[in-house]
Design an enzyme around this catalytic site. Structure first.
Site, PDB file in Angstrom:
ATOM      1  N   CYS A   2       0.784  -1.175  -0.085  1.00 57.97           N
ATOM      2  CA  CYS A   2       0.071   0.173   0.129  1.00 57.97           C
ATOM      3  C   CYS A   2       0.713   1.196   0.087  1.00 57.97           C
ATOM      4  O   CYS A   2       2.039   1.239   0.952  1.00 57.97           O
ATOM      5  CB  CYS A   2      -0.829   0.003   1.099  1.00 57.97           C
ATOM      6  SG  CYS A   2      -2.029  -1.436   1.246  1.00 57.97           S
ATOM      7  N   ARG A  28       3.782  -0.457  -4.764  1.00 57.06           N
ATOM      8  CA  ARG A  28       3.588  -0.929  -3.513  1.00 57.06           C
ATOM      9  C   ARG A  28       2.361  -1.611  -3.429  1.00 57.06           C
ATOM     10  O   ARG A  28       1.850  -2.142  -2.424  1.00 57.06           O
ATOM     11  CB  ARG A  28       3.468   0.288  -2.452  1.00 57.06           C
ATOM     12  CG  ARG A  28       4.841   1.188  -2.522  1.00 57.06           C
ATOM     13  CD  ARG A  28       4.686   2.386  -1.529  1.00 57.06           C
ATOM     14  NE  ARG A  28       4.691   1.697   0.070  1.00 57.06           N
ATOM     15  CZ  ARG A  28       5.652   1.476   0.591  1.00 57.06           C
ATOM     16  NH1 ARG A  28       6.857   1.585   0.251  1.00 57.06           N
ATOM     17  NH2 ARG A  28       5.555   0.859   1.736  1.00 57.06           N
ATOM     18  N   TRP A  75      -2.876  -2.664  -1.659  1.00 54.37           N
ATOM     19  CA  TRP A  75      -2.465  -4.192  -1.942  1.00 54.37           C
ATOM     20  C   TRP A  75      -3.502  -5.065  -0.655  1.00 54.37           C
ATOM     21  O   TRP A  75      -2.910  -5.100   0.412  1.00 54.37           O
ATOM     22  CB  TRP A  75      -0.955  -4.449  -1.749  1.00 54.37           C
ATOM     23  CG  TRP A  75      -0.371  -5.806  -2.007  1.00 54.37           C
ATOM     24  CD1 TRP A  75      -0.038  -6.167  -3.152  1.00 54.37           C
ATOM     25  CD2 TRP A  75      -0.381  -6.777  -0.910  1.00 54.37           C
ATOM     26  NE1 TRP A  75       0.347  -7.669  -3.113  1.00 54.37           N
ATOM     27  CE2 TRP A  75       0.303  -7.861  -1.907  1.00 54.37           C
ATOM     28  CE3 TRP A  75      -0.520  -7.271   0.397  1.00 54.37           C
ATOM     29  CZ2 TRP A  75       0.541  -9.199  -1.250  1.00 54.37           C
ATOM     30  CZ3 TRP A  75      -0.152  -8.372   0.896  1.00 54.37           C
ATOM     31  CH2 TRP A  75       0.160  -9.386   0.162  1.00 54.37           C
ATOM     32  N   ASN A 101      -1.380   2.145   5.869  1.00 56.85           N
ATOM     33  CA  ASN A 101      -0.708   0.837   5.215  1.00 56.85           C
ATOM     34  C   ASN A 101      -0.310   0.318   6.530  1.00 56.85           C
ATOM     35  O   ASN A 101       0.467   0.646   7.312  1.00 56.85           O
ATOM     36  CB  ASN A 101       0.705   1.790   4.429  1.00 56.85           C
ATOM     37  CG  ASN A 101       1.789   0.731   4.393  1.00 56.85           C
ATOM     38  OD1 ASN A 101       1.451  -0.237   4.073  1.00 56.85           O
ATOM     39  ND2 ASN A 101       3.060   1.204   4.325  1.00 56.85           N
ATOM     40  N   GLY A 102      -0.246  -0.993   6.332  1.00 57.42           N
ATOM     41  CA  GLY A 102       0.196  -2.033   7.428  1.00 57.42           C
ATOM     42  C   GLY A 102      -1.067  -2.892   7.800  1.00 57.42           C
ATOM     43  O   GLY A 102      -1.943  -3.111   6.905  1.00 57.42           O
ATOM     44  N   GLU A 483      17.505 -17.426  -8.093  1.00 56.77           N
ATOM     45  CA  GLU A 483      17.080 -15.984  -8.430  1.00 56.77           C
ATOM     46  C   GLU A 483      16.706 -16.047  -9.960  1.00 56.77           C
ATOM     47  O   GLU A 483      15.614 -15.398 -10.113  1.00 56.77           O
ATOM     48  CB  GLU A 483      18.297 -15.083  -8.343  1.00 56.77           C
ATOM     49  CG  GLU A 483      18.152 -13.951  -8.879  1.00 56.77           C
ATOM     50  CD  GLU A 483      16.982 -13.185  -7.981  1.00 56.77           C
ATOM     51  OE1 GLU A 483      16.430 -13.634  -7.089  1.00 56.77           O
ATOM     52  OE2 GLU A 483      16.607 -11.937  -8.507  1.00 56.77           O
ATOM     53  N   LYS A 487      12.589 -14.854 -10.838  1.00 56.03           N
ATOM     54  CA  LYS A 487      12.492 -13.730 -11.738  1.00 56.03           C
ATOM     55  C   LYS A 487      11.449 -14.272 -12.853  1.00 56.03           C
ATOM     56  O   LYS A 487      10.526 -13.494 -12.999  1.00 56.03           O
ATOM     57  CB  LYS A 487      13.589 -13.389 -12.379  1.00 56.03           C
ATOM     58  CG  LYS A 487      14.804 -12.577 -11.798  1.00 56.03           C
ATOM     59  CD  LYS A 487      14.168 -11.123 -11.354  1.00 56.03           C
ATOM     60  CE  LYS A 487      13.562 -11.016 -10.159  1.00 56.03           C
ATOM     61  NZ  LYS A 487      14.085 -10.871  -8.896  1.00 56.03           N
ATOM     62  N   GLU A 490       7.960 -14.748 -10.983  1.00 52.92           N
ATOM     63  CA  GLU A 490       7.206 -13.912 -10.489  1.00 52.92           C
ATOM     64  C   GLU A 490       6.641 -12.733 -11.490  1.00 52.92           C
ATOM     65  O   GLU A 490       5.709 -12.229 -11.436  1.00 52.92           O
ATOM     66  CB  GLU A 490       7.701 -12.990  -9.479  1.00 52.92           C
ATOM     67  CG  GLU A 490       9.068 -12.143 -10.160  1.00 52.92           C
ATOM     68  CD  GLU A 490       9.798 -11.470  -8.936  1.00 52.92           C
ATOM     69  OE1 GLU A 490       8.996 -10.867  -8.220  1.00 52.92           O
ATOM     70  OE2 GLU A 490      10.887 -11.231  -9.109  1.00 52.92           O
ATOM     71  N   HIS A 506      17.790 -37.092  -6.539  1.00 54.08           N
ATOM     72  CA  HIS A 506      17.004 -37.640  -5.417  1.00 54.08           C
ATOM     73  C   HIS A 506      15.541 -37.217  -5.120  1.00 54.08           C
ATOM     74  O   HIS A 506      14.840 -37.241  -4.371  1.00 54.08           O
ATOM     75  CB  HIS A 506      17.831 -36.966  -3.952  1.00 54.08           C
ATOM     76  CG  HIS A 506      19.301 -37.145  -3.961  1.00 54.08           C
ATOM     77  ND1 HIS A 506      19.840 -38.711  -3.775  1.00 54.08           N
ATOM     78  CD2 HIS A 506      20.140 -36.550  -4.398  1.00 54.08           C
ATOM     79  CE1 HIS A 506      21.020 -38.445  -3.713  1.00 54.08           C
ATOM     80  NE2 HIS A 506      21.486 -37.656  -4.240  1.00 54.08           N
ATOM     81  N   LYS A 605       6.138  -4.091  -4.193  1.00 53.38           N
ATOM     82  CA  LYS A 605       7.456  -4.013  -4.074  1.00 53.38           C
ATOM     83  C   LYS A 605       8.033  -4.381  -2.668  1.00 53.38           C
ATOM     84  O   LYS A 605       8.956  -4.987  -2.367  1.00 53.38           O
ATOM     85  CB  LYS A 605       7.961  -2.649  -4.505  1.00 53.38           C
ATOM     86  CG  LYS A 605       9.349  -2.333  -4.427  1.00 53.38           C
ATOM     87  CD  LYS A 605       9.894  -3.176  -5.605  1.00 53.38           C
ATOM     88  CE  LYS A 605      11.612  -2.951  -5.698  1.00 53.38           C
ATOM     89  NZ  LYS A 605      12.081  -4.065  -6.251  1.00 53.38           N
TER      90      LYS A 605
HETATM   91  O1  M6R Z   1      13.127  -5.058   0.139  1.00 51.53           O
HETATM   92  P1  M6R Z   1      13.606  -6.420   0.273  1.00 51.53           P
HETATM   93  O2  M6R Z   1      14.814  -6.561  -0.342  1.00 51.53           O
HETATM   94  O3  M6R Z   1      13.584  -6.794   1.570  1.00 51.53           O
HETATM   95  O4  M6R Z   1      12.534  -7.462  -0.319  1.00 51.53           O
HETATM   96  C1  M6R Z   1      12.836  -8.860  -0.172  1.00 51.53           C
HETATM   97  C2  M6R Z   1      11.898  -9.576  -1.230  1.00 51.53           C
HETATM   98  O5  M6R Z   1      10.821  -9.267  -0.913  1.00 51.53           O
HETATM   99  C3  M6R Z   1      12.213  -9.259  -2.587  1.00 51.53           C
HETATM  100  O6  M6R Z   1      13.637  -9.548  -2.744  1.00 51.53           O
HETATM  101  C4  M6R Z   1      11.200  -9.839  -3.604  1.00 51.53           C
HETATM  102  O7  M6R Z   1      11.922 -11.298  -3.544  1.00 51.53           O
HETATM  103  C5  M6R Z   1      11.674  -9.393  -4.870  1.00 51.53           C
HETATM  104  N1  M6R Z   1      10.880  -8.385  -5.304  1.00 51.53           N
HETATM  105  C6  M6R Z   1      11.797 -10.477  -6.108  1.00 51.53           C
HETATM  106  O8  M6R Z   1      12.039  -9.990  -7.226  1.00 51.53           O
END
Ligand code: M6R
Length: 610
Positions: A2, A28, A75, A101-102, A483, A487, A490, A506, A605
């Site tokens: 949010c 956000r 969000w 927000n929260g 990673e 990517k 997501e 395994h 984010k």
């Molecule tokens: O802001 P942060 O680095 O703490 O966020 C951690 C994860 O939420 C963040 O790295 C998330 O996995 C990425 N947006 C993925 O691309």
């Protein structure tokens, strides 16, 4: 999660400025949005489901504007994305409006109490609406007092911005464990969840601390502590170029941020290299004595940041010979980790606001660990609560999918590990110089690598219809495989899965069948042949393989249907390069699938809820 914006200024114009700010906070959360404007002794509230553009379209036919207002991009946590659940929320007669927000953890009991004792009727399923009713209940002509009184009833994490119809010249906000800043404009002032919201209008900001209340009027920003005493706060001058938070000609923030990696990596390095090319950790106190006392290091983070932690573990154990564990923050504090005052706790976070990471940090601190954080957002909660901060200099990262934050986090981890190894004497000078020289070459190597984008676009065309992808690797490639897989999934919603290649047999190899797509990372010279054997194993079951190797290791071409090369470099630092083709591949696959790359579904984010 949010985004909130508050604005108060001269004449009309609040509507445009708030919408503009919300657009910059859309990363956000983006499932619904709304605005409340002070107009003719009342609060005019408009909301809509979907992106800010929908709200903007709705407002286009409304004549209402104001000198002051609050806005929100959501969000969803409590209640589906709907007009009713969108913020702002108001009290019964609409005289108080809030954006939040929260998460208000005790909302259910508060709601019950408000219904039973005060006959309040609720219009939404959100936790946030209780805040509007509570403030309304305590309001006796002084919004500041009512917000503070209401906050005493709330448990959880929140930043709340509130307006009262009877006080159109003030906005009050309160913060607990959710980000909040106040910005100083010219004849106007701002409140927001993050800097990009107000960058166009204000570069002088105040970082609001936990349990503080802010009161803004057109001419003044006043900050108060829990006891309602005025707090003096130094201003923070934003040095980024406003363009840094704009797309600057790119289709998507993600692609722009991928291409900003050479500059971000160079900046992160330059900030820590002295004139003789050595590492300087100004502001971070890690003496030989400190390091000798450390028995164990925990690197704790979430998502992409935790993948950077895996490379950090490899580097620290190899260069500094200190046992190091990587843990995901959401699990760390619930497993009673072994921590004492000889533990170094390193947390990695782009936003510095990830609630799980913050909670793990607090847990570690409370048990005596020393906390060093690797953070991108200056002044964020993680940065403020750490003993030492190692900033990444990636600049603002707006796309939900993290790219340049990852490569700059890697740089920080390598520099830290090298520094530790050299200080402890576990890393011979020659080795130190060798790896440092590799790091210094990274900006140029990254630039060269980015020139391969057309090839990755072509590979993307061949694979974008696949619904399942496996990533395999060994050693330093495991974290990069995780990673690359994250990517891809997501932003393209392809079911992708990453596994250490040696683990395949395994269990997971049972899933490999004719035409399964496997992306095999083979950048580690020492493990190259072993990885080739793993490729053989999946090929034997009919898989199609895209290999990723260092330039020169052409042996892989025999087993792979396609090969992606990265510039030759030392095994220790390959993650910095190997991730880039995977970022570009994910980007182009998602683009071909017509996905909303910068705002993937269900994500936001900064994850400021547990
Ligand atoms: O802001 P942060 O680095 O703490 O966020 C951690 C994860 O939420 C963040 O790295 C998330 O996995 C990425 N947006 C993925 O691309």
């Amino acid at each position: 999660m949010c985004g909130i914006v508050g604005y108060i200024g001269d004449g009309n114009g609040a509507r445009r400025i708030i919408i503009d700010g919300l657009k910059r906070l859309e990363y956000r959360g983006y499932d619904s949005a709304g605005i409340a404007l002070a107009a003719d002794g009342r609060l005019a509230v408009e909301k809509s489901v979907g992106r800010i553009a929908n709200l903007e379209a709705l407002l286009a036919s409304s004549p209402i504007d104001s000198h002051a207002g609050i806005g929100h991009t959501r969000w969803a946590t409590h209640g589906a994305p709907s007009r009713e659940n969108a913020h702002p929320h108001t009290n019964g007669d609409g005289s108080i409006a809030i954006v939040h927000n929260g998460i208000i953890e005790n909302y259910a009991e508060l709601k019950e109490m408000l219904i039973a004792k005060h006959g309040v009727s609720f219009r939404s399923e959100t936790d946030s609406e209780v805040a509007a009713h509570l403030i309304g209940l305590f309001y006796e002509g002084d919004l500041f007092a009512a917000v503070n009184r209401a906050a005493r009833e709330l448990r959880g994490a929140y930043s709340i911005c509130a307006m009262a119809a009877a006080e159109p010249d003030r906005i009050v906000a309160i913060r607990k464990d959710a980000p909040l800043i106040a910005g100083l404009g010219e004849n106007c002032n701002f409140l927001a969840s993050d800097i990009p919201a107000l960058l166009k209008y204000a570069r002088t900001i105040y970082l609001i601390e936990n349990n503080e209340t802010v009161l803004i009027t057109r001419n003044e920003i006043s900050i108060f502590n829990e006891r309602a005493e005025r707090v003096k706060r130094d201003v923070f001058h934003v040095t980024w170029d406003a363009d840094a938070a704009e797309k600057g000609g790119y289709d998507h923030f993600m692609r722009k941020e991928i291409f900003e990696q050479p500059a971000g990596v160079a900046e992160t390095l330059n900030r820590r290299l002295d004139e003789n090319g050595g590492i300087r950790l100004d502001g971070i106190s890690l003496t030989k004595r400190d390091l000798e006392r450390i028995e164990r290091i925990y690197i704790v983070a979430c998502g992409t940041a935790s993948h950077a932690g895996l490379a950090g573990k490899f580097a620290i154990e190899r260069f500094a010979r200190i046992p190091t564990e990587v843990d995901i923050a959401s699990e760390f504090r619930y497993r009673e980790p072994y921590i004492n005052d000889r533990t170094l706790f390193i947390c990695i976070s782009q936003s510095g606001e990830t609630l799980d990471t913050l909670a793990a940090l607090r847990e570690a601190k409370s048990r005596g660990a020393r906390v060093l954080s690797v953070v991108n957002v200056v002044g964020s909660s993680v940065a403020r609560e750490s003993d030492d901060v190692f900033y990444t200099w990636a600049g603002p990262e707006i796309a939900v999918a993290s790219t340049k934050a990852f490569t700059t986090q890697l740089i920080c981890m390598y520099l830290l590990a090298l520094y530790m190894g050299r200080t402890l004497g576990t890393l011979p000078d020659g080795e130190y110089e060798r790896v440092l020289s590799e790091l210094r070459q990274m900006p140029d190597r990254l630039s060269a690598l980015l020139e391969d984008e057309p090839k990755l676009r072509e590979i993307a065309k061949k694979i974008y219809k696949n619904e399942r992808v496996f990533f395999i690797g060994r050693g330093n490639d495991v974290g990069v495989a995780l990673e690359g897989s994250l990517k891809l999934k997501e932003i393209s919603y392809i079911h992708s899965f990453a596994i250490a290649a040696g683990e395949l047999k395994h269990g997971t190899i049972a899933l490999i069948e004719q035409d399964s797509l496997v992306i095999a990372l083979a950048t580690q010279d020492r493990l190259f042949e072993k990885l080739l054997s793993n490729i053989e194993e999946v090929k034997a079951r009919g898989a199609r393989v895209i290999g990723l190797a260092k330039a020169g290791n052409r042996e892989i071409e025999k087993q792979s249907d396609e090969v992606i090369y990265i510039p030759a470099c030392a095994d220790e630092v390959t993650p910095i390069l190997a991730v880039v083709p995977l970022q570009l591949l994910a980007y182009h696959v998602a683009k071909l699938r017509g996905c909303d790359i910068d705002k993937p579904k269900n994500l936001a984010k900064a994850v400021t809820v547990e």
